[in-house]
Motif scaffolding. Structure first.
Motif, PDB file in Angstrom:
ATOM      1  N   ALA A 335       0.850  -1.190   0.000  1.00  0.00           N
ATOM      2  CA  ALA A 335       0.000   0.000   0.000  1.00  0.00           C
ATOM      3  C   ALA A 335       0.883   1.237   0.000  1.00  0.00           C
ATOM      4  CB  ALA A 335      -0.917   0.009   1.220  1.00  0.00           C
ATOM      5  N   ILE A 336       0.325   2.340  -0.483  1.00  0.00           N
ATOM      6  CA  ILE A 336       0.951   3.655  -0.378  1.00  0.00           C
ATOM      7  C   ILE A 336       0.366   4.328   0.860  1.00  0.00           C
ATOM      8  CG2 ILE A 336       1.223   5.913  -1.463  1.00  0.00           C
ATOM      9  CD1 ILE A 336       0.701   4.449  -4.176  1.00  0.00           C
ATOM     10  N   VAL A 337       1.226   4.822   1.746  1.00  0.00           N
ATOM     11  CA  VAL A 337       0.780   5.455   2.989  1.00  0.00           C
ATOM     12  C   VAL A 337       1.011   6.962   2.921  1.00  0.00           C
ATOM     13  CG1 VAL A 337       1.247   5.687   5.460  1.00  0.00           C
ATOM     14  CG2 VAL A 337       1.120   3.410   4.423  1.00  0.00           C
ATOM     15  N   ASN A 338      -0.048   7.719   3.135  1.00  0.00           N
ATOM     16  CA  ASN A 338       0.047   9.175   3.232  1.00  0.00           C
ATOM     17  C   ASN A 338       0.161   9.587   4.695  1.00  0.00           C
ATOM     18  OD1 ASN A 338      -0.657  10.297   0.365  1.00  0.00           O
ATOM     19  ND2 ASN A 338      -2.116   8.640   0.730  1.00  0.00           N
ATOM     20  N   ILE A 339       1.115  10.451   4.986  1.00  0.00           N
ATOM     21  CA  ILE A 339       1.299  10.983   6.331  1.00  0.00           C
ATOM     22  C   ILE A 339       0.805  12.417   6.343  1.00  0.00           C
ATOM     23  CG2 ILE A 339       2.947  11.531   8.154  1.00  0.00           C
ATOM     24  CD1 ILE A 339       4.817   9.423   6.967  1.00  0.00           C
ATOM     25  N   SER A 340      -0.237  12.676   7.095  1.00  0.00           N
ATOM     26  CA  SER A 340      -0.786  14.030   7.171  1.00  0.00           C
ATOM     27  C   SER A 340       0.091  14.913   8.060  1.00  0.00           C
ATOM     28  CB  SER A 340      -2.211  13.994   7.738  1.00  0.00           C
ATOM     29  OG  SER A 340      -2.682  15.300   7.971  1.00  0.00           O
ATOM     30  N   LEU A 341       0.482  16.057   7.507  1.00  0.00           N
ATOM     31  CA  LEU A 341       1.142  17.100   8.307  1.00  0.00           C
ATOM     32  C   LEU A 341       0.140  18.197   8.641  1.00  0.00           C
ATOM     33  CD1 LEU A 341       4.640  17.395   6.554  1.00  0.00           C
ATOM     34  CD2 LEU A 341       3.909  15.865   8.397  1.00  0.00           C
ATOM     35  N   LYS A 342      -1.115  17.808   8.804  1.00  0.00           N
ATOM     36  CA  LYS A 342      -2.209  18.736   9.105  1.00  0.00           C
ATOM     37  C   LYS A 342      -2.992  18.252  10.334  1.00  0.00           C
ATOM     38  CE  LYS A 342      -1.201  20.136   4.833  1.00  0.00           C
ATOM     39  NZ  LYS A 342      -2.110  19.836   3.741  1.00  0.00           N
ATOM     40  N   PRO A 343      -2.356  18.141  11.485  1.00  0.00           N
ATOM     41  CA  PRO A 343      -3.116  17.768  12.683  1.00  0.00           C
ATOM     42  C   PRO A 343      -4.156  18.833  12.988  1.00  0.00           C
ATOM     43  CG  PRO A 343      -0.983  18.658  13.310  1.00  0.00           C
ATOM     44  CD  PRO A 343      -0.966  18.514  11.811  1.00  0.00           C
ATOM     45  N   ILE A 344      -5.229  18.439  13.632  1.00  0.00           N
ATOM     46  CA  ILE A 344      -6.278  19.409  13.957  1.00  0.00           C
ATOM     47  C   ILE A 344      -5.679  20.530  14.815  1.00  0.00           C
ATOM     48  CG2 ILE A 344      -8.517  19.751  15.050  1.00  0.00           C
ATOM     49  CD1 ILE A 344      -8.495  17.992  12.482  1.00  0.00           C
ATOM     50  N   GLY A 345      -5.828  21.766  14.337  1.00  0.00           N
ATOM     51  CA  GLY A 345      -5.285  22.912  15.042  1.00  0.00           C
ATOM     52  C   GLY A 345      -3.810  23.156  14.813  1.00  0.00           C
ATOM     53  N   GLY A 346      -3.172  22.329  13.957  1.00  0.00           N
ATOM     54  CA  GLY A 346      -1.741  22.483  13.707  1.00  0.00           C
ATOM     55  C   GLY A 346      -1.453  23.426  12.552  1.00  0.00           C
ATOM     56  N   ILE A 347      -0.172  23.631  12.297  1.00  0.00           N
ATOM     57  CA  ILE A 347       0.279  24.502  11.205  1.00  0.00           C
ATOM     58  C   ILE A 347       0.533  23.631   9.979  1.00  0.00           C
ATOM     59  CG2 ILE A 347       2.069  26.080  10.418  1.00  0.00           C
ATOM     60  CD1 ILE A 347       2.495  26.864  13.352  1.00  0.00           C
ATOM     61  N   PRO A 348      -0.206  23.836   8.889  1.00  0.00           N
ATOM     62  CA  PRO A 348      -0.040  22.976   7.713  1.00  0.00           C
ATOM     63  C   PRO A 348       1.395  22.926   7.212  1.00  0.00           C
ATOM     64  CG  PRO A 348      -2.014  24.328   7.491  1.00  0.00           C
ATOM     65  CD  PRO A 348      -1.271  24.836   8.700  1.00  0.00           C
ATOM     66  N   GLY A 349       1.915  21.706   7.041  1.00  0.00           N
ATOM     67  CA  GLY A 349       3.250  21.519   6.491  1.00  0.00           C
ATOM     68  C   GLY A 349       4.371  21.493   7.501  1.00  0.00           C
ATOM     69  N   ASP A 350       4.109  21.889   8.750  1.00  0.00           N
ATOM     70  CA  ASP A 350       5.165  21.898   9.763  1.00  0.00           C
ATOM     71  C   ASP A 350       5.404  20.491  10.306  1.00  0.00           C
ATOM     72  OD1 ASP A 350       5.446  24.609   9.484  1.00  0.00           O
ATOM     73  OD2 ASP A 350       5.169  25.080  11.607  1.00  0.00           O
ATOM     74  N   ILE A 351       6.671  20.202  10.597  1.00  0.00           N
ATOM     75  CA  ILE A 351       7.041  18.919  11.180  1.00  0.00           C
ATOM     76  C   ILE A 351       8.247  19.140  12.084  1.00  0.00           C
ATOM     77  CG2 ILE A 351       8.426  18.361   9.126  1.00  0.00           C
ATOM     78  CD1 ILE A 351       7.758  15.390   9.638  1.00  0.00           C
ATOM     79  N   SER A 352       8.231  18.536  13.257  1.00  0.00           N
ATOM     80  CA  SER A 352       9.318  18.740  14.219  1.00  0.00           C
ATOM     81  C   SER A 352      10.506  17.848  13.898  1.00  0.00           C
ATOM     82  CB  SER A 352       8.827  18.445  15.636  1.00  0.00           C
ATOM     83  OG  SER A 352       8.670  17.047  15.829  1.00  0.00           O
ATOM     84  N   ASP A 353      11.644  18.172  14.533  1.00  0.00           N
ATOM     85  CA  ASP A 353      12.836  17.353  14.355  1.00  0.00           C
ATOM     86  C   ASP A 353      12.595  15.922  14.811  1.00  0.00           C
ATOM     87  OD1 ASP A 353      12.580  18.340  16.986  1.00  0.00           O
ATOM     88  OD2 ASP A 353      14.728  18.220  17.372  1.00  0.00           O
ATOM     89  N   VAL A 354      11.888  15.760  15.925  1.00  0.00           N
ATOM     90  CA  VAL A 354      11.595  14.421  16.450  1.00  0.00           C
ATOM     91  C   VAL A 354      10.701  13.653  15.483  1.00  0.00           C
ATOM     92  CG1 VAL A 354      10.485  13.162  18.341  1.00  0.00           C
ATOM     93  CG2 VAL A 354      11.901  15.171  18.837  1.00  0.00           C
ATOM     94  N   GLN A 355       9.727  14.337  14.912  1.00  0.00           N
ATOM     95  CA  GLN A 355       8.840  13.686  13.943  1.00  0.00           C
ATOM     96  C   GLN A 355       9.582  13.305  12.673  1.00  0.00           C
ATOM     97  OE1 GLN A 355       5.868  16.822  13.910  1.00  0.00           O
ATOM     98  NE2 GLN A 355       4.362  15.473  14.885  1.00  0.00           N
ATOM     99  N   MET A 356      10.485  14.163  12.214  1.00  0.00           N
ATOM    100  CA  MET A 356      11.279  13.817  11.025  1.00  0.00           C
ATOM    101  C   MET A 356      12.094  12.553  11.270  1.00  0.00           C
ATOM    102  SD  MET A 356      12.578  17.351   9.229  1.00  0.00           S
ATOM    103  CE  MET A 356      12.378  18.683  10.411  1.00  0.00           C
ATOM    104  N   GLU A 357      12.671  12.457  12.440  1.00  0.00           N
ATOM    105  CA  GLU A 357      13.465  11.265  12.740  1.00  0.00           C
ATOM    106  C   GLU A 357      12.577  10.036  12.877  1.00  0.00           C
ATOM    107  OE1 GLU A 357      15.583  12.773  16.117  1.00  0.00           O
ATOM    108  OE2 GLU A 357      17.248  13.493  14.869  1.00  0.00           O
TER     109      GLU A 357
END
Length: 551
Positions: A335-357
């Protein structure tokens, strides 16, 4: 995945060393900011509202786990612990210190990354379908052609100082996930009636101050002539494009002032003079690049996974995530898995260093060491076994990356807006956050289906508002932030520009207005129509009436 050869490595190392000297001269005062500006822009460094911003290229959106891990390290070591994925499949750092930028570029070069041609009046990062090489929809992987264009265009002596910035996108699937019709050049790889594979060439698309959907200037271009035909287009643009007015300098202005038919004739005339001048790649070089994108060695698996079905039956949140965030793969059992960088109330497209790792670790173990960035500011794991989906979901959930909202009302594209950008008239991020919070219920979002909301903080349209099903444009009205709503846009294969609904709305009104628009859709939809289908069937009037009733 493409790997640097000795030419790539040398070129990037020399550019970093050169820029290190330029930064030292700026810091010492030898260069003024005006003198430094063209030098930093050639290295992807912008001066925004509060600080410098560094834009790092992710060619055609493809990364390895090692590269993603390094992006996280850069965020932690040199920035404020996060990065921002953009609509160009790139990543931006919003707070680097100027003195650190050469070291950042050195660290990126170690993992075959750079910031070259992410700014300036040149050919920018070539973008593509985030599902390339994984989806059964495509006739072949478009990324080798993206790589050919990248190599041809990097430091091209004729095209390093174009009238304006230039963007190219390539797709090979029936469903356009790369928005090729709103690029300076869009390339659609397809098979013609004779069974030959080649490109439909679309030119003159673009958003911003004067938005246009591109025109097809050649219905079928044999693949072997790709680079010479692109060179012909760029030569015509370089000679005929306006340089006296930056607002009229894009190729879309030239195409639409000359007319698509005349522009096509100009390109064909230029191409006739150069098509046999050794611009196109020899067969051996094409084969060499293609080899880098050979399909992974997929295991022979059953299409169905009993373990997956059991987990879906036992965990409704997981079942929803599978429905919303996975897509069909060309290989059975994957399967192809999409990871949303749009959590409810979050900043679209932002990702933390911990999340990147975390994403790097997951991709290394479960996605054949490959990650994609999307032009909708999300990420993709392209090759995940169905039997591993629950493990992947659990790991993403632990990293706060398992929001099941891909393509839904809270999966909003938003530019940085007035929180960061010196060009912006209004804030984009808080509007996106408030809309996602208003529609926070995921059951309701799933029932509503596909609704694409896109928000820009100024007319430059970095948030692609023109092609949102619901587009929102920030405008300044006597020092106050207002928002203009457009309806009915699309950046897909049915590309269309949204229509302005009416007068601007205040910040306090705009979220209520979006809810009213969605309410009309909910009440009037038929047979599980998308928002866009309902809008096209009904026309604008019922939506406008609801919008201004809300105001």
């Amino acid at each position: 995945m493409y790997r640097y050869d000795e030419f790539d490595a040398t070129m990037v190392a020399e550019r970093v060393a050169q820029f290190r000297g330029q930064v030292a001269r700026r810091l010492s005062g030898e260069l003024t900011e005006d003198q430094f500006k063209p030098l930093r822009l050639m290295n992807g460094l912008y001066l925004q509202l509060h600080a410098y911003m560094l834009r790092v290229a992710v060619p055609y959106g493809t990364m390895s786990s090692k590269q993603m891990r390094r992006l996280g390290e850069v965020a932690r070591k040199y920035d404020r612990g996060y990065g921002h994925f953009t609509t160009r499949q790139n990543i931006q750092y919003n707070w680097p210190a100027l003195v650190d930028v050469p070291d950042i570029l050195d660290d990126l070069a170690d993992v075959e990354m750079h910031a070259i041609q992410t700014s300036g009046n040149c050919i920018r990062n070539v973008t593509s379908d985030q599902y390339a090489g994984a989806t059964a929809e495509e006739i072949e992987d478009p990324r080798p052609y993206c790589e050919m264009i990248r190599q041809w265009s990097t430091f091209h002596p004729e095209f390093s100082f174009l009238p304006r910035k230039f963007k190219i996108a390539v797709t090979a699937a029936e469903h356009d996930r790369a928005a090729v019709k709103v690029h300076d050049i869009g390339l659609r790889l397809y098979r013609n009636d004779e069974g030959e594979t080649g490109f439909e060439v679309i030119v003159g698309g673009g958003l911003g101050r004067t938005p246009y959907v591109g025109h097809t200037i050649r219905k079928f271009l044999p693949k072997k002539y790709l680079l010479s035909y692109l060179e012909a287009i760029l030569r015509v643009y370089n000679l005929e494009g306006r340089r006296d007015n930056m607002y009229k300098a894009r190729i879309k202005i030239l195409v639409n002032s000359e007319g698509a038919e005349k522009f096509a004739e100009m390109v064909e005339d230029e191409w006739a003079q150069i098509k046999d001048k050794d611009i196109d790649l020899p067969r051996e070089e094409i084969a060499r690049i293609n080899d880098y994108f050979a399909a992974p060695a997929f295991e022979k698996l059953s299409e169905e996974s009993a373990a997956l079905e059991e987990k879906k039956a036992a965990d409704k949140d997981f079942a929803r995530w599978v429905r919303a965030n996975t897509a069909a793969h060309k290989a059975p059992g994957y399967a192809i898995v999409n990871i949303s960088l749009k959590p409810i109330g979050g900043i679209p497209g932002d990702i933390s260093d911990v999340q990147m790792e975390a994403v790097a670790d997951i991709a290394e173990k479960y996605s054949l060491d490959e990650i994609r960035a999307t032009h909708e500011q999300n990420l993709v794991l392209p090759h995940v076994k169905k039997e591993d989906l629950y493990t992947v979901y659990s790991a993403l959930k632990d990293a706060d990356l398992a929001t099941a909202n891909i393509g839904m009302v809270s999966d909003i594209i938003a530019c940085p807006g007035l929180d960061y950008c010196s060009l912006a008239n209004a804030r984009s991020i808080p509007i996106a956050q408030r809309i996602s919070e208003r529609f926070a219920d995921l059951d309701s979002q799933e029932e509503l289906g596909e609704i694409k909301i896109k928000i820009s903080g100024c007319i430059n349209a970095c948030g692609h508002h023109h092609v949102g099903h619901i587009g929102i444009l920030g405008v300044d009205k006597k020092g106050e932030e207002f928002y203009q709503v457009t309806l009915g846009g699309s950046g897909a294969e049915d590309a269309a520009l949204g229509e302005i609904a009416g007068r601007g709305l205040s910040s306090d009104q705009v979220v209520d207005a979006v809810e009213k628009l969605v309410g009309v859709y909910r009440e009037r939809r038929q047979d599980n129509e998308r928002f866009l289908d309902t809008y096209r069937r009904l026309g604008a009037e019922p939506f406008k009436e609801a919008l201004y009733e809300a105001a």
